[in-house]
Design an enzyme around this catalytic site. Structure first.
Site, PDB file in Angstrom:
ATOM      1  N   GLU A  13       0.040   4.187  -7.083  1.00 23.27           N
ATOM      2  CA  GLU A  13       1.076   4.579  -6.138  1.00 23.27           C
ATOM      3  C   GLU A  13       1.896   5.740  -6.699  1.00 23.27           C
ATOM      4  O   GLU A  13       2.259   6.671  -5.987  1.00 23.27           O
ATOM      5  CB  GLU A  13       1.978   3.367  -5.941  1.00 23.27           C
ATOM      6  CG  GLU A  13       2.647   3.308  -4.634  1.00 23.27           C
ATOM      7  CD  GLU A  13       3.543   2.093  -4.620  1.00 23.27           C
ATOM      8  OE1 GLU A  13       3.533   1.415  -3.617  1.00 23.27           O
ATOM      9  OE2 GLU A  13       4.227   1.833  -5.622  1.00 23.27           O
ATOM     10  N   ASP A 217      -0.989  -8.544   0.978  1.00 24.66           N
ATOM     11  CA  ASP A 217      -1.664  -9.848   1.084  1.00 24.66           C
ATOM     12  C   ASP A 217      -0.704 -10.836   1.722  1.00 24.66           C
ATOM     13  O   ASP A 217       0.481 -10.543   1.913  1.00 24.66           O
ATOM     14  CB  ASP A 217      -2.084 -10.330  -0.311  1.00 24.66           C
ATOM     15  CG  ASP A 217      -0.898 -10.396  -1.269  1.00 24.66           C
ATOM     16  OD1 ASP A 217      -0.702  -9.428  -2.022  1.00 24.66           O
ATOM     17  OD2 ASP A 217      -0.134 -11.373  -1.228  1.00 24.66           O
TER      18      ASP A 217
HETATM   19  N1  ADE Z   1       2.891  -8.370  -4.988  1.00 21.28           N
HETATM   20  C1  ADE Z   1       1.906  -8.208  -4.084  1.00 21.28           C
HETATM   21  N2  ADE Z   1       1.459  -9.386  -3.641  1.00 21.28           N
HETATM   22  C2  ADE Z   1       2.158 -10.338  -4.306  1.00 21.28           C
HETATM   23  C3  ADE Z   1       2.128 -11.731  -4.311  1.00 21.28           C
HETATM   24  N3  ADE Z   1       1.273 -12.402  -3.540  1.00 21.28           N
HETATM   25  N4  ADE Z   1       2.983 -12.388  -5.130  1.00 21.28           N
HETATM   26  C4  ADE Z   1       3.830 -11.700  -5.923  1.00 21.28           C
HETATM   27  N5  ADE Z   1       3.890 -10.372  -5.968  1.00 21.28           N
HETATM   28  C5  ADE Z   1       3.065  -9.687  -5.164  1.00 21.28           C
END
Ligand code: ADE
Length: 253
Positions: A13, A217
């Site tokens: 990024e 996610d």
């Molecule tokens: N950053 C991106 N996805 C995450 C997740 N599932 N838990 C903690 N930090 C994150």
């Protein structure tokens, strides 16, 4: 002129942002690389926070103490835990909380000891500017992703983000974080691992802070899959488009 810090969680990024820096100079400090330069007529410092709250707090304190930054912008990815917060959406934080803060029975659940509060607000003006930049930036790159069927149109959310020293990747943990927060009156849109720490250091120094997170996610068993591909193909172009817009509209002080 006021110096702005642009803090990223991930190298991919940061790479795109770094290309925009004019007259970059590199300084090493506290195990981190700080890139100083100009962007759209502003003095900026780019740095990676590293991962987790302690690393992020240390990075932020160094930015303020050693580089004299007076505004902080954070870009990164997060797991969506709010209803309707889907992969590819963007969340602009209006406040942060630590979902793993528990000093009971000495202090109420989630309260930061000796601060008398559980949440720390982001700066309203800087966050409003960031929200506008997200809408404008995504209008440019979003079409490309939609056309290629990579993602549904990205929705933009604004609200509470919960930080903790844990990569959340199962639905039971998400349920617990959500219900624990809800029972204390908080509703978080996303989880990540740094924002609340940056917010707390900025609060300590009275420095305006704003943050955006692209949802990579849903914090479930698939959370780790294609993480780096997502960051390269989606989160990085989003961050570049949004921060470019943000830099154009940021008032000079
Ligand atoms: N950053 C991106 N996805 C995450 C997740 N599932 N838990 C903690 N930090 C994150």
């Amino acid at each position: 002129m006021t110096t702005l810090a642009i803090v990223s969680a991930l190298l991919d990024e940061q790479k795109g942002l770094l290309d925009q820096l004019q007259h970059p100079t590199k300084r090493e400090r506290a195990g981190r690389t700080f890139w100083c330069g100009q962007w759209a007529g502003h003095e900026v410092v780019l740095v990676l926070s590293k991962v987790g709250k302690v690393a992020a707090a240390s990075t932020t304190a160094t930015l303020i103490e050693a580089f004299g930054v007076e505004r902080v912008l954070f870009t990164g990815v997060a797991g969506g835990i709010g209803d309707g917060v889907k992969v590819g959406d963007v969340v602009v934080a209006d406040a942060f909380i630590q979902h793993d803060m528990d000093s009971g029975p000495l202090f109420p659940r989630f309260e930061i000891p000796l601060y008398g509060r559980a949440t720390l607000d982001c700066d309203a003006a800087l966050s409003a500017l960031l929200l506008e930049a997200v809408h404008a930036g995504l209008a440019g790159v979003g079409d490309h992703f939609h056309r290629d069927s990579l993602l549904a149109y990205a929705a933009v959310h604004s609200g509470l983000i919960a930080s903790g020293d844990q990569f959340v990747c199962d639905p039971l943990t998400v349920h617990k974080i959500r219900t624990d927060l809800q029972s204390a009156g908080h509703q978080a849109l996303a989880v990540e691992m740094e924002g609340a720490a940056v917010a707390q250091v900025c609060f300590d120094y009275g420095i305006p802070f704003a943050a955006m997170r692209t949802i990579s996610d849903r914090a479930d068993a698939d959370a780790h899959m294609d993480f780096s591909a997502f960051v390269q193909q989606v989160a990085s172009p989003y961050a570049l488009a949004v921060v470019s817009q943000f830099m154009q509209s940021l008032p000079k002080r």
